[in-house]
Write an enzyme that holds these catalytic residues in place. Structure first.
Site, PDB file in Angstrom:
ATOM      1  N   SER A  47      63.271 112.287  34.596  1.00  0.00           N
ATOM      2  CA  SER A  47      63.343 113.007  33.448  1.00  0.00           C
ATOM      3  C   SER A  47      62.394 112.269  32.855  1.00  0.00           C
ATOM      4  O   SER A  47      61.745 113.012  31.817  1.00  0.00           O
ATOM      5  CB  SER A  47      64.266 113.181  32.973  1.00  0.00           C
ATOM      6  OG  SER A  47      64.791 111.439  32.641  1.00  0.00           O
ATOM      7  N   CYS A  48      61.833 110.988  33.049  1.00  0.00           N
ATOM      8  CA  CYS A  48      61.060 110.500  32.491  1.00  0.00           C
ATOM      9  C   CYS A  48      59.335 110.649  32.636  1.00  0.00           C
ATOM     10  O   CYS A  48      59.096 109.796  34.219  1.00  0.00           O
ATOM     11  CB  CYS A  48      61.505 108.996  32.418  1.00  0.00           C
ATOM     12  SG  CYS A  48      59.427 107.684  31.880  1.00  0.00           S
ATOM     13  N   PRO A  49      58.213 111.164  32.246  1.00  0.00           N
ATOM     14  CA  PRO A  49      57.018 111.668  32.690  1.00  0.00           C
ATOM     15  C   PRO A  49      56.859 110.345  33.485  1.00  0.00           C
ATOM     16  O   PRO A  49      55.934 109.963  33.991  1.00  0.00           O
ATOM     17  CB  PRO A  49      56.334 112.156  31.973  1.00  0.00           C
ATOM     18  CG  PRO A  49      57.271 111.879  30.027  1.00  0.00           C
ATOM     19  CD  PRO A  49      59.043 111.758  30.810  1.00  0.00           C
TER      20      PRO A  49
ATOM     21  N   GLN B 142      57.618 109.454  36.579  1.00  0.00           N
ATOM     22  CA  GLN B 142      57.575 110.159  37.093  1.00  0.00           C
ATOM     23  C   GLN B 142      56.640 109.341  37.992  1.00  0.00           C
ATOM     24  O   GLN B 142      56.057 109.660  39.388  1.00  0.00           O
ATOM     25  CB  GLN B 142      57.381 111.158  36.930  1.00  0.00           C
ATOM     26  CG  GLN B 142      57.834 113.033  38.374  1.00  0.00           C
ATOM     27  CD  GLN B 142      57.825 114.283  38.273  1.00  0.00           C
ATOM     28  OE1 GLN B 142      57.929 114.537  37.053  1.00  0.00           O
ATOM     29  NE2 GLN B 142      57.587 114.733  39.025  1.00  0.00           N
TER      30      GLN B 142
END
Length: 355
Positions: free
Chosen positions: A58-60, A63
């Protein structure tokens, strides 16, 4: 003080509160970890199964590190833990810090700090190295004074039991070059020397003109005028990128680079989360033919799709920033990303993305 009251003190996000926390700490304490892994290093050498990566899909930023790991074929050499997308209190008997926690995928669904939910634990991977229950506990395990935030990604050294690095941009480049002798895709170079100036310029452009304004719409705009200024910048940038990608497959021409990775993590969240939570609903990525085709191309690149978990992305955004905590069912962009893209036809004249 009840849990709901604690949450109300934090509802505007970790960024604002953590700034105050850091300012209250002695200025000589570290606020991040920026060690490198290099051949010949006295401390951190590239070795198989020595390091472990902690991320949240969920954390860009996290990712991007995960994508670099998979693109370079390091899955068999670097371990992986995936946090739950929903924040929980990390030390409820001590303070009101809410952050990333570890769960087993078979655990019962959890609630957020406001008592909303439930939110599934599917696709979570617990901390199999240190058995920590939260990312905060992982940071504290080092017993090193620290004044920063308890963020992901975290690259952990199992030998010395310390954090090597927690800066996503640096971890991306560590994975790109440090493990080429053991990874299965050493020929891929996400930061080639002949493109570095261009990459740096594009990276800065993405930060200044896209991720920055999107974050402002989520965290910091105080009135309509500020929102308008940031929203205009977002869609002007998307318009510019739409034109740029009518002429080339990737941002730097015909070669996949770290700039594409950094843009991908912004675009993949846009239609499902940013249009609603950040009120950026003038257009969707789906309404930009070239951007959508580019997104399909990247999503179908081996190694990238496995880093995408839209359920985690939406759970994080809506559990934290939506007053109701309710997750919308649509628009299911993943189905569209599985459709055939036009990259195999590119580089003829004219480009099919112009047709």
């Amino acid at each position: 003080m009840c849990i709901r009251d604690r949450y109300q003190r934090r509802v505007h996000g970790d960024i604002i509160n953590s700034v105050n926390q850091i300012m209250a700490q002695p200025s000589d304490l570290p606020t991040n970890f920026t060690n490198q892994i290099e051949e010949g290093s006295n401390r951190f050498q590239p070795e198989s199964r020595r390091y472990h990566l902690y991320v949240s899909p969920s954390c860009p930023y996290a990712q991007t590190a995960h994508i670099a790991l998979t693109l370079k074929g390091l899955q068999d050499h670097i371990g992986l833990s995936i946090t739950h997308p929903v924040f929980e209190l990390t030390k409820p008997d001590v303070d009101d810090h809410a952050g990333w926690v570890f769960k087993n995928p078979t655990d019962a669904p959890i609630q957020n700090i406001k008592g909303q939910g439930p939110y599934s634990c599917e696709r979570c991977i617990p901390d199999t190295v240190n058995n920590c229950k939260s990312v905060r506990e992982l940071y504290d395990l080092q017993n090193i004074p620290y004044a920063g935030k308890y963020t992901v990604p975290v690259l952990w050294d199992k030998q010395h039991k310390v954090i090597v690095n927690n800066e996503s941009a640096q971890i991306l480049r560590i994975f790109n070059s440090a493990f080429n002798k053991i990874g299965s895709n050493p020929r891929l170079d996400l930061y080639p020397e002949h493109l570095r100036q261009n990459i740096e310029e594009i990276n800065q452009y993405i930060v200044n003109e896209l991720t920055g304004p999107i974050s402002a719409c989520l965290f910091s705009v105080k009135n309509q005028e500020e929102y308008n200024a940031n929203a205009i910048k977002v869609f002007e940038t998307l318009d510019h990128l739409e034109k740029l990608l009518s002429k080339s497959r990737y941002l730097c021409g015909n070669q996949l680079t770290e700039s594409d990775v950094k843009l991908f993590v912004v675009l993949i969240r846009f239609d499902e989360a940013s249009t609603i939570i950040c009120k950026l609903n003038k257009k969707r990525i789906l309404d930009y033919p070239n951007l959508q085709d580019y997104l399909r191309d990247l999503y179908q690149t081996p190694g990238i799709a496995e880093t995408v978990d839209m359920n985690h992305i939406k759970a994080a955004y809506f559990s934290r920033f939506d007053p109701t905590g309710i997750i919308p069912t649509g628009p299911n962009v993943i189905q569209d990303l599985k459709k055939q893209h036009n990259s195999c036809l590119l580089y003829t004249s004219p480009s099919p993305r112009d047709s």
